[in-house]
Design a protein around this motif. Structure first.
Motif, PDB file in Angstrom:
ATOM      1  N   ASN A  79       0.824  -1.211   0.000  1.00  0.00           N
ATOM      2  CA  ASN A  79       0.000   0.000   0.000  1.00  0.00           C
ATOM      3  C   ASN A  79       0.859   1.263   0.000  1.00  0.00           C
ATOM      4  OD1 ASN A  79      -2.404  -1.434   0.002  1.00  0.00           O
ATOM      5  ND2 ASN A  79      -2.517  -1.510   2.241  1.00  0.00           N
ATOM      6  N   MET A  80       2.078   1.154   0.523  1.00  0.00           N
ATOM      7  CA  MET A  80       2.966   2.310   0.573  1.00  0.00           C
ATOM      8  C   MET A  80       3.589   2.600  -0.793  1.00  0.00           C
ATOM      9  SD  MET A  80       4.889   1.640   4.239  1.00  0.00           S
ATOM     10  CE  MET A  80       5.866   3.128   4.128  1.00  0.00           C
ATOM     11  N   GLN A  81       3.548   1.625  -1.702  1.00  0.00           N
ATOM     12  CA  GLN A  81       4.116   1.822  -3.039  1.00  0.00           C
ATOM     13  C   GLN A  81       3.124   1.367  -4.110  1.00  0.00           C
ATOM     14  OE1 GLN A  81       8.382   1.076  -3.560  1.00  0.00           O
ATOM     15  NE2 GLN A  81       8.349   0.020  -1.600  1.00  0.00           N
ATOM     16  N   PRO A  82       1.958   2.007  -4.182  1.00  0.00           N
ATOM     17  CA  PRO A  82       0.928   1.562  -5.142  1.00  0.00           C
ATOM     18  C   PRO A  82       1.353   1.723  -6.601  1.00  0.00           C
ATOM     19  CG  PRO A  82       0.357   3.695  -4.191  1.00  0.00           C
ATOM     20  CD  PRO A  82       1.536   3.192  -3.426  1.00  0.00           C
ATOM     21  N   HIS A  83       2.294   2.642  -6.878  1.00  0.00           N
ATOM     22  CA  HIS A  83       2.728   2.879  -8.255  1.00  0.00           C
ATOM     23  C   HIS A  83       3.558   1.722  -8.796  1.00  0.00           C
ATOM     24  CE1 HIS A  83       5.888   4.212  -5.550  1.00  0.00           C
ATOM     25  NE2 HIS A  83       6.755   4.093  -6.539  1.00  0.00           N
ATOM     26  N   LEU A  84       3.971   0.800  -7.931  1.00  0.00           N
ATOM     27  CA  LEU A  84       4.798  -0.320  -8.372  1.00  0.00           C
ATOM     28  C   LEU A  84       4.017  -1.632  -8.481  1.00  0.00           C
ATOM     29  CD1 LEU A  84       8.049   0.296  -6.280  1.00  0.00           C
ATOM     30  CD2 LEU A  84       7.654   0.857  -8.679  1.00  0.00           C
ATOM     31  N   ARG A  85       2.725  -1.582  -8.265  1.00  0.00           N
ATOM     32  CA  ARG A  85       1.947  -2.822  -8.246  1.00  0.00           C
ATOM     33  C   ARG A  85       1.919  -3.527  -9.596  1.00  0.00           C
ATOM     34  NH1 ARG A  85      -3.283  -1.303  -4.412  1.00  0.00           N
ATOM     35  NH2 ARG A  85      -2.145  -1.365  -2.430  1.00  0.00           N
ATOM     36  N   ASP A  87       7.160  -9.064 -10.770  1.00  0.00           N
ATOM     37  CA  ASP A  87       7.859  -9.534  -9.568  1.00  0.00           C
ATOM     38  C   ASP A  87       7.799  -8.531  -8.418  1.00  0.00           C
ATOM     39  OD1 ASP A  87       8.574 -11.858 -10.922  1.00  0.00           O
ATOM     40  OD2 ASP A  87      10.443 -10.981 -11.647  1.00  0.00           O
ATOM     41  N   PHE A  88       6.747  -7.708  -8.393  1.00  0.00           N
ATOM     42  CA  PHE A  88       6.627  -6.721  -7.317  1.00  0.00           C
ATOM     43  C   PHE A  88       6.516  -7.398  -5.956  1.00  0.00           C
ATOM     44  CE2 PHE A  88       3.573  -3.880  -4.886  1.00  0.00           C
ATOM     45  CZ  PHE A  88       4.569  -3.030  -4.436  1.00  0.00           C
ATOM     46  N   GLN A  89       5.676  -8.450  -5.859  1.00  0.00           N
ATOM     47  CA  GLN A  89       5.519  -9.174  -4.610  1.00  0.00           C
ATOM     48  C   GLN A  89       6.835  -9.818  -4.173  1.00  0.00           C
ATOM     49  OE1 GLN A  89       2.898  -9.751  -2.360  1.00  0.00           O
ATOM     50  NE2 GLN A  89       1.865  -8.051  -3.383  1.00  0.00           N
ATOM     51  N   HIS A  90       7.551 -10.353  -5.138  1.00  0.00           N
ATOM     52  CA  HIS A  90       8.842 -10.971  -4.830  1.00  0.00           C
ATOM     53  C   HIS A  90       9.787  -9.939  -4.216  1.00  0.00           C
ATOM     54  CE1 HIS A  90      12.140 -13.966  -6.324  1.00  0.00           C
ATOM     55  NE2 HIS A  90      12.240 -13.684  -5.044  1.00  0.00           N
ATOM     56  N   SER A 100       7.760 -18.009   3.002  1.00  0.00           N
ATOM     57  CA  SER A 100       7.669 -17.057   1.901  1.00  0.00           C
ATOM     58  C   SER A 100       7.293 -17.809   0.635  1.00  0.00           C
ATOM     59  CB  SER A 100       9.004 -16.338   1.698  1.00  0.00           C
ATOM     60  OG  SER A 100       9.004 -15.602   0.496  1.00  0.00           O
ATOM     61  N   PRO A 101       6.462 -17.196  -0.220  1.00  0.00           N
ATOM     62  CA  PRO A 101       6.109 -17.859  -1.494  1.00  0.00           C
ATOM     63  C   PRO A 101       7.272 -17.875  -2.490  1.00  0.00           C
ATOM     64  CG  PRO A 101       5.116 -15.677  -1.368  1.00  0.00           C
ATOM     65  CD  PRO A 101       5.727 -15.934  -0.032  1.00  0.00           C
ATOM     66  N   TYR A 102       8.390 -17.238  -2.135  1.00  0.00           N
ATOM     67  CA  TYR A 102       9.551 -17.172  -3.017  1.00  0.00           C
ATOM     68  C   TYR A 102      10.789 -17.663  -2.259  1.00  0.00           C
ATOM     69  CZ  TYR A 102       6.262 -13.880  -5.128  1.00  0.00           C
ATOM     70  OH  TYR A 102       5.134 -13.297  -5.636  1.00  0.00           O
ATOM     71  N   ASP A 103      11.844 -17.875  -3.003  1.00  0.00           N
ATOM     72  CA  ASP A 103      13.099 -18.250  -2.367  1.00  0.00           C
ATOM     73  C   ASP A 103      13.600 -17.108  -1.492  1.00  0.00           C
ATOM     74  OD1 ASP A 103      13.081 -20.679  -3.656  1.00  0.00           O
ATOM     75  OD2 ASP A 103      14.259 -19.960  -5.371  1.00  0.00           O
ATOM     76  N   LYS A 104      14.001 -17.430  -0.282  1.00  0.00           N
ATOM     77  CA  LYS A 104      14.456 -16.398   0.645  1.00  0.00           C
ATOM     78  C   LYS A 104      15.858 -15.913   0.258  1.00  0.00           C
ATOM     79  CE  LYS A 104      11.880 -18.242   4.611  1.00  0.00           C
ATOM     80  NZ  LYS A 104      11.974 -18.752   6.004  1.00  0.00           N
TER      81      LYS A 104
END
Length: 221
Positions: A52-58, A62-65, A83-87
């Motif tokens: 929510n702090m960076q809505p322009h990057l949604r 790979d934004f979630q990653h 984590s849904p991704y490799d740590k």
């Protein structure tokens, strides 16, 4: 009252400052939860706030990653949560990139540029014939022009032939050639003509502005 004031210089260092101190405190809180289920729940809530702090990057791939990576980095890799991704690892983050090699193979002839070496390598792959012979002299003339741009004087053809022989690994030898390269004046004529044209245009523009300024003064008076 004054003694209770807290200065930023005395507070905990923020690993990623753009998320602010409250986000860092939330991550520190997640690290203190006793069960992994609780830590996972708090971690997902933190990721939601970070998004929510960076809505322009949604819409960025790979934004979630990226958010999950930043979460573990801000936790100093001490957050035991799924984590849904490799740590990411601390070792990978602190790993230094390999030094880049300078692309110039012959640094003492930098004034010729890297493209000359590429052209020479291509010429070495061609079969002997009129086309290859023409390419050799084209390369030699271009080398002479580059030399003159750097030296601003004159250069003998034998010097260019020697450099070409060296850069080609001895495969292109024009030292005993009966043909002369283009004259130094003709090679630099284009550059001089271009400079003169720019100067002339600048003078015209200057006179135009002066004329405009004069008309303005006349109207004013």
């Amino acid at each position: 009252m004054i003694d209770e004031l807290e200065y930023n210089t005395e507070r905990e260092h923020l690993i990623i400052p753009e998320y602010g101190r409250h986000m860092q405190k939330m991550i520190n809180y997640a690290k203190t939860r006793d069960t992994k289920e609780e830590r996972n729940k708090v971690a997902k809530a933190i990721i939601s706030v970070m998004g929510n702090m960076q809505p322009h990057l949604r819409d960025v791939p790979d934004f979630q990653h990226k958010l999950w990576d930043q979460l573990f980095i801000m936790a100093n890799f001490e957050l035991d949560a799924d984590s849904p991704y490799d740590k990411p690892t601390k070792e990978l983050l602190e790993e230094h990139p390999e030094p880049l090699e300078y692309p110039q193979n012959f640094p003492k002839y930098r004034f010729y540029g890297n493209n000359i070496k590429t052209m020479i390598d291509v010429a070495n792959t061609w079969e002997d014939g009129d086309l290859k012979e023409a390419l050799k002299y084209t390369i030699a003339n271009h080398m002479k022009k580059c030399f003159l741009n750097w030296n601003k004087d004159t250069v003998e053809d034998d010097v260019i032939y020697g450099h070409l022989f060296e850069l080609s690994g001895g495969k292109i030898n024009l030292k005993n050639s009966d043909e002369d390269l283009s004259d130094s004046t003709s090679l630099l004529r284009t550059k001089t003509k271009f400079s003169s044209t720019n100067t002339s245009n600048s003078n015209k523009k200057g006179s135009h502005h002066k004329k405009g300024a004069t008309n303005y003064k006349r109207k004013r008076f």
